[in-house]
Motif scaffolding. Structure first.
Motif, short mmCIF file in Angstrom:
data_model
loop_
_atom_site.label_atom_id
_atom_site.label_comp_id
_atom_site.label_asym_id
_atom_site.label_seq_id
_atom_site.Cartn_x
_atom_site.Cartn_y
_atom_site.Cartn_z
N LEU A 91 0.80 -1.18 -0.01
CA LEU A 91 0.09 -0.18 0.01
C LEU A 91 0.71 1.21 0.00
O LEU A 91 1.42 1.52 0.97
CB LEU A 91 -1.04 0.04 1.10
CG LEU A 91 -1.69 -1.21 1.19
CD1 LEU A 91 -2.59 -1.23 2.49
CD2 LEU A 91 -2.76 -1.25 0.07
N ILE A 102 0.59 -5.28 8.69
CA ILE A 102 -1.08 -5.64 8.33
C ILE A 102 -1.30 -7.06 8.63
O ILE A 102 -2.27 -7.40 9.35
CB ILE A 102 -1.20 -5.63 6.74
CG1 ILE A 102 -1.00 -4.07 6.35
CG2 ILE A 102 -2.39 -6.17 6.09
CD1 ILE A 102 -1.24 -3.83 4.89
N VAL A 106 -4.63 -7.38 11.15
CA VAL A 106 -5.78 -8.06 10.73
C VAL A 106 -6.10 -9.36 11.78
O VAL A 106 -7.16 -9.90 11.74
CB VAL A 106 -5.79 -8.70 9.48
CG1 VAL A 106 -5.42 -7.53 8.27
CG2 VAL A 106 -4.79 -9.64 8.95
N ARG A 150 6.94 -8.28 5.31
CA ARG A 150 5.20 -8.42 5.58
C ARG A 150 5.05 -9.87 5.73
O ARG A 150 4.34 -10.15 6.29
CB ARG A 150 4.61 -7.56 4.69
CG ARG A 150 3.20 -7.68 4.92
CD ARG A 150 2.25 -7.07 3.81
NE ARG A 150 2.48 -7.59 2.36
CZ ARG A 150 2.09 -7.30 1.38
NH1 ARG A 150 1.38 -6.12 1.24
NH2 ARG A 150 2.48 -8.00 0.35
N LYS B 2 -10.75 -3.92 20.08
CA LYS B 2 -10.01 -3.23 19.13
C LYS B 2 -10.42 -3.28 17.45
O LYS B 2 -10.10 -2.37 16.80
CB LYS B 2 -8.52 -3.93 19.28
CG LYS B 2 -7.51 -3.10 18.84
CD LYS B 2 -6.18 -3.88 19.00
CE LYS B 2 -4.96 -3.46 17.97
NZ LYS B 2 -3.90 -4.38 18.02
N ASN B 10 -11.90 2.52 9.81
CA ASN B 10 -11.71 2.37 8.27
C ASN B 10 -13.12 2.77 7.58
O ASN B 10 -12.97 3.34 6.57
CB ASN B 10 -11.56 0.97 7.98
CG ASN B 10 -10.34 0.47 8.09
OD1 ASN B 10 -9.01 1.30 7.92
ND2 ASN B 10 -10.02 -0.73 8.44
N LYS B 13 -12.81 6.31 7.55
CA LYS B 13 -11.95 6.87 6.36
C LYS B 13 -12.64 6.79 5.20
O LYS B 13 -12.60 7.76 4.28
CB LYS B 13 -10.66 5.91 6.53
CG LYS B 13 -9.52 6.53 6.96
CD LYS B 13 -8.37 5.43 6.83
CE LYS B 13 -7.34 5.54 7.71
NZ LYS B 13 -6.30 4.62 7.80
N ASP B 202 -7.02 -3.16 -3.70
CA ASP B 202 -5.59 -3.57 -3.44
C ASP B 202 -5.64 -4.00 -2.02
O ASP B 202 -5.08 -4.98 -1.74
CB ASP B 202 -4.51 -2.52 -3.65
CG ASP B 202 -4.12 -2.12 -5.08
OD1 ASP B 202 -4.69 -3.14 -5.96
OD2 ASP B 202 -3.64 -0.88 -5.31
N GLU B 203 -5.94 -2.89 -1.20
CA GLU B 203 -6.15 -3.29 0.26
C GLU B 203 -6.86 -4.62 0.57
O GLU B 203 -6.39 -5.58 1.55
CB GLU B 203 -6.81 -2.22 0.90
CG GLU B 203 -6.14 -1.96 2.41
CD GLU B 203 -6.93 -0.59 2.85
OE1 GLU B 203 -7.65 -0.69 4.02
OE2 GLU B 203 -6.96 0.28 2.11
N THR B 205 -7.49 -7.24 -1.11
CA THR B 205 -6.72 -8.29 -1.64
C THR B 205 -5.46 -8.62 -0.74
O THR B 205 -5.35 -9.91 -0.13
CB THR B 205 -5.88 -7.96 -3.13
OG1 THR B 205 -6.99 -7.56 -3.99
CG2 THR B 205 -5.39 -9.12 -3.75
N ILE B 206 -4.83 -7.58 -0.53
CA ILE B 206 -3.71 -7.87 0.69
C ILE B 206 -4.13 -8.45 1.78
O ILE B 206 -3.70 -9.46 2.52
CB ILE B 206 -2.97 -6.63 0.86
CG1 ILE B 206 -2.30 -6.06 -0.62
CG2 ILE B 206 -1.99 -6.62 2.13
CD1 ILE B 206 -1.74 -4.90 -0.42
N PHE B 207 -5.36 -7.78 2.40
CA PHE B 207 -5.86 -8.50 3.54
C PHE B 207 -6.33 -9.78 3.54
O PHE B 207 -5.90 -10.50 4.37
CB PHE B 207 -7.07 -7.63 4.11
CG PHE B 207 -6.94 -6.17 4.63
CD1 PHE B 207 -5.58 -5.71 4.77
CD2 PHE B 207 -7.97 -5.26 4.86
CE1 PHE B 207 -5.28 -4.43 5.49
CE2 PHE B 207 -7.72 -4.23 5.49
CZ PHE B 207 -6.45 -3.46 5.54
N TYR B 216 -13.70 -9.21 8.92
CA TYR B 216 -12.79 -8.40 9.01
C TYR B 216 -12.45 -7.35 7.86
O TYR B 216 -12.84 -6.06 7.78
CB TYR B 216 -11.19 -8.87 9.30
CG TYR B 216 -10.14 -7.66 9.41
CD1 TYR B 216 -9.96 -7.24 10.92
CD2 TYR B 216 -9.57 -6.94 8.50
CE1 TYR B 216 -8.87 -5.98 11.00
CE2 TYR B 216 -8.68 -5.86 8.60
CZ TYR B 216 -8.30 -5.49 9.70
OH TYR B 216 -7.68 -4.49 10.32
#
Lengths: 225, 301
Positions: A91, A102, A106, A150, B2, B10, B13, B202-203, B205-207, B216
């Motif tokens: 990112l 990250i 998560v 990461r 949390k 998010n 945002k 993108d975010e 996909t990464i998550f 989540y």
């Protein structure tokens, strides 16, 4: 640990991205997966972290048939695997620290644990001094190391890297592979897809070569040396 | 805890990132709910008016002169047994005459010319408050009218019936408009969430690749839909409140007729709550719809 039994993958009719692949990868092995573009390297890696499903055959990780893992439990598999992409998938509007954190964020890890682990992995990849930088403000080699950091921060059992040195010069490539060697030394199974033959000569590891979806050879580390 | 904090952060945002789109979305939700609120308000006020009117609805059954005591008793019991009946009063011929004389003393001389009271005895019935009971009252009255001892019946529900019909009309128009606007709101939120899914592709996909749970990944979008709906609902509530306040200021000069039976100052909390609760529900529903449609596709790409 990772076993492919007669695995085939077809995206379109009459064309096999992978065709009847049988391989077995033991825990802690370091493997280069090689072959020309379109050989099926990326597909094979995607099958391991279940971004793709095989058209035929079974894939077992620690004796678990991953085909049977439902979508809502997929995160359990993914938490065991650290993935590094050729395009890094970072990112760019976030700092090095935020990107590396990250996988832990998560999972809902406490900040104190996240901070501690970040320090440790950034030291391993030599990026401590860049942790507050925006990812877009660091070099390509550094971005690659952020991606590695990461991938390893969540203590995965397996590291998968798809052409991790594709955009780097020789010097940086060697540096990156050395980092992978250090990671592998801690017992993490490491699979790196590459089409860089020099790399295979410089680092004689077990090499699996694919060609047009077929397994061309599976050469053990000794034979490469 | 949390995790919820992270999801809320998010979601906020996302909302702030696309200010213009989200502002428009908010406006549409608020307008939809405002329309719903206005029609609910009118419907509520009309119901109140009808209740007030139904309190005064009275049927008077005039009895034939030859009706004997037993027949009258039986009729009174029959009327009393009805669930619609609130109050019942028998007026004898003499009582009717006395009442007439009391009300029109200047006409007493006419009455005195008769040996027996010229007025029929009657049974007066008052009904329970029920805004929608006019049809039942009418059919009940018609049933009693068939009795052998009834000479005639006096019943006036026309005014109340007209208001009841107006209420039904307002309700239907309100339901129709609300349905259309709800559809528009859902469509708008659906697309706002879709935009955000693509913006954060993108975010996401990464998550997903680093082991985030489905919840989540999805929760910020659901919370975003919920928040948009909630804010829209609150905004609609405020607008409705302001509208009623302003109307109250000018109602004397504008609506002389309406002011007689509409109390603009008081509106039940239920109507405001309805707006504030429906908003988030629309938001959640649309966000879930959008996630179902677009998230998988976005994550794979």
């Amino acid at each position: 640990m990772i076993q492919f039994f007669h695995v085939s993958k077809q995206y379109v009719k009459n064309y096999f991205a992978l065709n009847d692949i049988n391989i077995s990868i033991e825990k802690g092995e370091f493997i280069f997966l090689t072959g020309a573009s379109g050989a099926g390297k990326s597909t094979l890696l995607k099958l391991i972290y279940k971004e793709e499903m095989p058209s035929k055959g079974q894939i077992l990780i620690d004796s678990v048939n991953i085909n049977l893992i439902p979508d809502n439990k997929l995160y359990r598999l993914r938490r065991q695997i650290g993935i590094i992409f050729q395009d890094f998938k970072l990112l760019m509007n976030r700092t090095v620290l935020e990107n590396v954190a990250i996988p832990l964020v998560v999972r809902g890890e406490r900040k104190s644990i996240v901070d501690k682990k970040i320090d440790s992995v950034l030291t391993l990849v030599g990026l401590q001094h860049r942790k507050r930088y925006l990812t877009s403000h660091i070099s390509g080699g550094e971005q690659q190391r952020v991606a590695i950091a990461r991938a390893i921060i969540g203590n995965p059992k397996i590291i998968i890297a798809d052409e991790p040195t594709g955009n780097l010069d020789t010097e940086l490539t060697i540096e990156i592979i050395r980092i992978f060697e250090r990671i592998n030394a801690s017992g993490i199974t490491t699979i790196i897809a590459t089409h860089d033959l020099n790399l295979l000569n410089l680092f004689p590891k077990r090499t699996i070569k694919l060609d047009k979806g077929l397994l061309l050879f599976d050469r053990p580390a000794e034979a490469s040396e | 805890m949390k995790f919820i904090g992270e999801a809320l952060k998010n979601a906020f945002k996302n909302i702030l990132r696309n200010k213009l789109v989200n502002f428009l979305c908010l406006g549409i939700i608020a307008f939809t709910l405002l329309v719903l609120g206005i029609f609910n308000t009118i419907s509520f006020q009309l119901s109140k008016t009808i209740n007030k009117l139904s309190e005064n609805i009275e049927a008077i059954f005039y009895l034939k002169d030859d009706a004997n005591r037993d027949q009258v008793e039986a009729l009174i019991q029959k009327v009393q047994a009805s669930l619609l009946t609130r109050e019942i009063k028998f007026t004898s011929k003499d009582e009717a005459e006395a009442k007439f004389v009391g009300e029109f003393p200047e006409l007493t001389y006419i009455v005195k010319e008769f040996d027996v009271s010229p007025f029929p005895s009657s049974i007066g019935v008052k009904f329970r408050q029920n805004a929608d009971a006019f049809t039942q009252i009418e059919s009940f009255v018609n049933e009693i009218r068939n009795s052998d001892i009834i000479e005639s019946v006096q019943l006036n529900v026309d005014w109340a019936k007209k208001i009841s019909m107006a209420k039904r009309f307002v309700y239907m128009v309100g339901a129709f408009l609300t349905f259309i606007l709800l559809f528009v709101s859902i469509f708008v939120i659906f697309n706002v969430i879709k935009l955000n899914i693509f913006y954060r592709q993108d975010e996401i996909t990464i998550f997903e690749l680093v082991g985030a749970t489905r919840w989540y990944v999805r929760s910020p979008f659901l919370i975003e839909g919920f928040l948009l709906g909630l804010l829209g609902g609150i905004l609609a509530g405020l607008l409705l409140f302001l509208t009623l306040r302003i109307l109250t200021l000018y109602r004397d000069s504008i609506w002389n007729l309406i002011k007689q039976f509409i109390d603009f100052r008081r509106l039940p909390l239920k109507i405001y709550l309805q707006l504030v609760l429906i908003g988030p529900l629309i938001g959640l529903f649309s966000a879930a719809l959008s996630l179902k449609r677009f998230l998988k596709a976005a994550a794979v790409e």
